[in-house]
Scaffold this motif. Structure first.
Motif, short mmCIF file in Angstrom:
data_model
loop_
_atom_site.label_atom_id
_atom_site.label_comp_id
_atom_site.label_asym_id
_atom_site.label_seq_id
_atom_site.Cartn_x
_atom_site.Cartn_y
_atom_site.Cartn_z
N PRO A 143 9.82 7.85 -18.70
CA PRO A 143 10.81 7.31 -18.04
C PRO A 143 11.11 7.81 -17.05
CG PRO A 143 10.62 8.95 -20.10
CD PRO A 143 9.58 7.72 -19.97
N VAL A 144 11.80 7.69 -16.12
CA VAL A 144 11.99 8.18 -14.36
C VAL A 144 13.93 7.78 -14.27
CG1 VAL A 144 11.91 7.83 -11.90
CG2 VAL A 144 9.76 8.21 -13.68
N ASP A 145 14.81 9.32 -14.15
CA ASP A 145 15.94 8.71 -13.40
C ASP A 145 16.02 7.80 -12.91
OD1 ASP A 145 18.74 9.36 -12.75
OD2 ASP A 145 18.22 11.50 -12.71
N PRO A 146 16.51 6.68 -12.43
CA PRO A 146 16.90 5.91 -12.42
C PRO A 146 17.48 5.93 -10.80
CG PRO A 146 17.87 5.06 -14.32
CD PRO A 146 17.19 6.74 -13.85
N LYS A 147 18.15 6.98 -10.66
CA LYS A 147 18.85 7.89 -9.68
C LYS A 147 18.15 8.46 -8.24
CE LYS A 147 23.18 9.30 -11.83
NZ LYS A 147 23.33 9.87 -12.77
N GLU B 112 5.10 9.91 -6.69
CA GLU B 112 4.62 10.44 -8.34
C GLU B 112 4.94 9.64 -9.30
OE1 GLU B 112 6.90 13.32 -6.01
OE2 GLU B 112 5.24 11.99 -5.83
N LEU B 113 7.02 9.55 -8.73
CA LEU B 113 7.53 8.55 -9.92
C LEU B 113 7.46 7.56 -9.85
CD1 LEU B 113 11.35 10.42 -8.66
CD2 LEU B 113 9.14 11.04 -10.22
N LEU B 114 6.80 5.97 -9.06
CA LEU B 114 6.58 5.20 -9.10
C LEU B 114 5.67 4.59 -10.50
CD1 LEU B 114 7.54 3.90 -4.86
CD2 LEU B 114 8.58 3.22 -7.12
N GLN B 115 4.47 5.84 -10.42
CA GLN B 115 3.18 5.81 -11.09
C GLN B 115 3.81 6.11 -12.23
OE1 GLN B 115 0.88 8.22 -8.71
NE2 GLN B 115 0.15 6.89 -7.44
N LYS B 116 4.53 6.98 -12.55
CA LYS B 116 5.30 7.43 -13.30
C LYS B 116 6.20 6.02 -14.32
CE LYS B 116 7.13 10.87 -14.82
NZ LYS B 116 7.96 12.03 -15.08
N LEU B 117 6.71 5.50 -13.30
CA LEU B 117 6.59 3.97 -14.02
C LEU B 117 6.38 3.38 -14.30
CD1 LEU B 117 10.46 3.23 -11.93
CD2 LEU B 117 10.24 3.60 -14.01
N LYS B 118 5.14 2.94 -13.31
CA LYS B 118 3.45 1.93 -13.79
C LYS B 118 3.19 2.70 -15.13
CE LYS B 118 2.14 1.34 -9.51
NZ LYS B 118 1.20 1.77 -8.84
N ARG B 119 3.49 3.50 -15.63
CA ARG B 119 2.29 3.81 -17.03
C ARG B 119 3.38 3.34 -17.96
NH1 ARG B 119 1.11 8.17 -13.20
NH2 ARG B 119 2.36 9.64 -14.68
N GLY B 120 5.21 3.43 -17.78
CA GLY B 120 6.30 3.16 -18.70
C GLY B 120 6.99 3.94 -18.83
N PRO C 249 1.41 -1.13 0.04
CA PRO C 249 -0.15 0.14 -0.37
C PRO C 249 0.93 1.11 -0.10
CG PRO C 249 -1.29 -1.73 1.44
CD PRO C 249 0.26 -2.52 1.02
N ASN C 250 2.32 1.62 0.13
CA ASN C 250 2.76 2.45 0.55
C ASN C 250 3.40 2.94 -0.84
OD1 ASN C 250 5.08 0.20 0.65
ND2 ASN C 250 5.49 1.22 2.35
N GLU C 251 3.99 2.12 -1.78
CA GLU C 251 4.35 2.08 -2.69
C GLU C 251 5.28 1.02 -3.47
OE1 GLU C 251 3.09 2.45 -6.66
OE2 GLU C 251 1.32 2.49 -4.97
N LEU C 252 5.70 0.49 -2.00
CA LEU C 252 6.99 -0.45 -1.74
C LEU C 252 6.91 -1.34 -2.62
CD1 LEU C 252 9.81 -1.10 -0.19
CD2 LEU C 252 8.17 -2.13 0.93
#
Length: 153
Positions: A105-109, A95-103, A62-65
Protein backbone atom coordinates in the motif's frame (compact mmCIF):
# COMPACT_ATOMS: atom_id res chain seq x y z
CA UNK A 1 -12.23 35.46 -25.18
CA UNK A 2 -12.36 31.68 -24.88
CA UNK A 3 -14.61 29.71 -22.50
CA UNK A 4 -13.16 28.90 -19.09
CA UNK A 5 -12.22 25.26 -18.59
CA UNK A 6 -14.12 23.61 -15.78
CA UNK A 7 -14.72 20.01 -14.82
CA UNK A 8 -17.40 18.12 -12.96
CA UNK A 9 -17.23 14.68 -11.38
CA UNK A 10 -19.34 12.12 -13.27
CA UNK A 11 -18.42 8.62 -12.07
CA UNK A 12 -15.84 6.32 -10.52
CA UNK A 13 -14.31 3.37 -12.35
CA UNK A 14 -13.04 0.59 -10.09
CA UNK A 15 -11.19 -1.87 -12.32
CA UNK A 16 -10.12 -5.17 -10.77
CA UNK A 17 -6.79 -6.31 -12.19
CA UNK A 18 -5.01 -9.62 -12.60
CA UNK A 19 -1.39 -10.65 -12.29
CA UNK A 20 1.21 -8.52 -14.07
CA UNK A 21 2.66 -10.02 -17.24
CA UNK A 22 6.10 -8.64 -18.10
CA UNK A 23 7.78 -8.77 -21.50
CA UNK A 24 10.97 -7.43 -19.90
CA UNK A 25 13.13 -4.49 -20.88
CA UNK A 26 12.51 -3.77 -24.55
CA UNK A 27 15.14 -1.05 -24.80
CA UNK A 28 12.51 1.67 -24.43
CA UNK A 29 11.62 0.49 -20.94
CA UNK A 30 9.92 -2.46 -19.27
CA UNK A 31 6.76 -3.54 -21.12
CA UNK A 32 3.97 -4.85 -18.88
CA UNK A 33 0.46 -6.10 -19.54
CA UNK A 34 -2.04 -6.10 -16.67
CA UNK A 35 -5.35 -7.89 -17.36
CA UNK A 36 -8.60 -6.10 -16.50
CA UNK A 37 -10.72 -8.88 -14.98
CA UNK A 38 -13.82 -7.06 -13.72
CA UNK A 39 -15.02 -4.23 -11.55
CA UNK A 40 -17.69 -1.54 -11.61
CA UNK A 41 -18.60 1.93 -12.78
CA UNK A 42 -20.72 4.00 -10.39
CA UNK A 43 -21.97 7.56 -10.56
CA UNK A 44 -25.02 9.75 -10.96
CA UNK A 45 -27.06 8.24 -13.78
CA UNK A 46 -24.66 5.37 -14.54
CA UNK A 47 -24.14 1.96 -13.03
CA UNK A 48 -22.18 -0.73 -14.83
CA UNK A 49 -20.01 -3.79 -14.48
CA UNK A 50 -16.60 -3.95 -16.12
CA UNK A 51 -16.36 -6.89 -18.47
CA UNK A 52 -13.29 -9.17 -18.33
CA UNK A 53 -12.39 -7.82 -21.75
CA UNK A 54 -9.07 -6.08 -21.85
CA UNK A 55 -5.84 -5.00 -20.24
CA UNK A 56 -3.61 -2.10 -19.31
CA UNK A 57 -0.55 -2.00 -21.56
CA UNK A 58 2.27 -0.20 -19.77
CA UNK A 59 5.82 0.88 -20.41
CA UNK A 60 8.00 1.75 -17.43
CA UNK A 61 10.65 4.24 -18.51
CA UNK A 62 14.16 4.14 -16.95
CA UNK A 63 13.24 7.08 -14.64
CA UNK A 64 10.19 5.08 -13.40
CA UNK A 65 7.71 7.22 -15.34
CA UNK A 66 4.93 4.78 -16.22
CA UNK A 67 2.97 5.33 -19.42
CA UNK A 68 -0.38 3.53 -19.41
CA UNK A 69 -2.82 2.55 -22.13
CA UNK A 70 -5.82 0.60 -20.85
CA UNK A 71 -8.46 -0.84 -23.20
CA UNK A 72 -11.54 -2.63 -21.92
CA UNK A 73 -15.36 -2.43 -21.88
CA UNK A 74 -18.18 -2.11 -19.41
CA UNK A 75 -21.88 -3.00 -19.58
CA UNK A 76 -24.44 -0.68 -17.98
CA UNK A 77 -27.42 -1.90 -15.96
CA UNK A 78 -29.66 -1.04 -18.93
CA UNK A 79 -27.63 -3.15 -21.39
CA UNK A 80 -25.32 -0.66 -23.11
CA UNK A 81 -21.79 -1.83 -23.86
CA UNK A 82 -19.22 0.97 -23.66
CA UNK A 83 -15.65 0.61 -24.94
CA UNK A 84 -13.02 2.44 -22.90
CA UNK A 85 -9.58 3.58 -24.01
CA UNK A 86 -7.72 5.24 -21.16
CA UNK A 87 -4.29 6.82 -21.67
CA UNK A 88 -2.32 8.14 -18.72
CA UNK A 89 0.85 8.47 -16.70
CA UNK A 90 1.89 7.52 -13.19
CA UNK A 91 4.94 9.04 -11.53
CA UNK A 92 6.32 9.62 -8.08
CA UNK A 93 9.24 8.88 -5.76
CA UNK A 94 11.06 5.74 -6.96
CA UNK A 95 10.80 3.97 -3.58
CA UNK A 96 7.01 4.44 -3.52
CA UNK A 97 6.58 3.24 -7.12
CA UNK A 98 8.62 0.14 -6.27
CA UNK A 99 6.33 -0.50 -3.28
CA UNK A 100 3.32 -0.30 -5.63
CA UNK A 101 4.99 -2.80 -8.00
CA UNK A 102 5.36 -5.21 -5.07
CA UNK A 103 1.65 -4.80 -4.22
CA UNK A 104 2.33 -2.85 -1.03
CA UNK A 105 0.00 0.00 0.00
CA UNK A 106 1.03 3.58 -0.83
CA UNK A 107 -0.89 6.77 -0.05
CA UNK A 108 -2.41 7.74 -3.46
CA UNK A 109 -1.84 11.43 -2.71
CA UNK A 110 1.93 10.81 -2.98
CA UNK A 111 1.74 9.49 -6.56
CA UNK A 112 0.83 11.55 -9.64
CA UNK A 113 -1.60 9.30 -11.57
CA UNK A 114 -3.78 11.03 -14.19
CA UNK A 115 -5.61 9.71 -17.22
CA UNK A 116 -7.56 10.74 -20.30
CA UNK A 117 -10.43 8.27 -20.82
CA UNK A 118 -12.26 8.07 -24.15
CA UNK A 119 -15.50 6.17 -24.63
CA UNK A 120 -17.34 4.59 -27.58
CA UNK A 121 -20.86 3.16 -27.71
CA UNK A 122 -23.76 2.90 -30.10
CA UNK A 123 -26.34 3.09 -27.29
CA UNK A 124 -28.36 6.35 -27.46
CA UNK A 125 -28.45 6.82 -23.66
CA UNK A 126 -24.67 7.13 -23.53
CA UNK A 127 -23.84 9.18 -26.62
CA UNK A 128 -22.85 12.02 -24.27
CA UNK A 129 -19.74 9.98 -23.41
CA UNK A 130 -18.54 10.45 -27.00
CA UNK A 131 -19.48 14.13 -27.14
CA UNK A 132 -17.26 15.36 -24.30
CA UNK A 133 -13.69 15.14 -23.10
CA UNK A 134 -12.88 13.53 -19.76
CA UNK A 135 -9.95 13.46 -17.35
CA UNK A 136 -9.31 11.09 -14.50
CA UNK A 137 -7.53 11.14 -11.18
CA UNK A 138 -6.47 7.62 -10.27
CA UNK A 139 -5.06 5.44 -7.51
CA UNK A 140 -3.36 2.04 -7.88
CA UNK A 141 -3.99 -0.63 -5.26
CA UNK A 142 -2.72 -4.21 -5.17
CA UNK A 143 -5.83 -5.70 -6.80
CA UNK A 144 -7.53 -2.73 -8.47
CA UNK A 145 -7.26 0.72 -10.01
CA UNK A 146 -9.75 3.41 -8.94
CA UNK A 147 -10.35 6.35 -11.29
CA UNK A 148 -12.54 9.34 -10.52
CA UNK A 149 -13.69 10.54 -13.94
CA UNK A 150 -14.44 14.22 -14.53
CA UNK A 151 -16.15 15.72 -17.56
CA UNK A 152 -14.46 18.77 -19.07
CA UNK A 153 -17.15 21.42 -19.46
Amino acid sequence: MTPTLETKYVFTITARIGEVISAGDTGAGVRRVIPVIGGEVKGEGISARILPSGADFQIIRPNELIELEAKYAFETDDGAVVYVENIGIRFGPVELLQKLKRGEPVDPKLIYFRTRPRFETGHPNYQWLMQHLFVGSAARHADRVVIDVHQVL
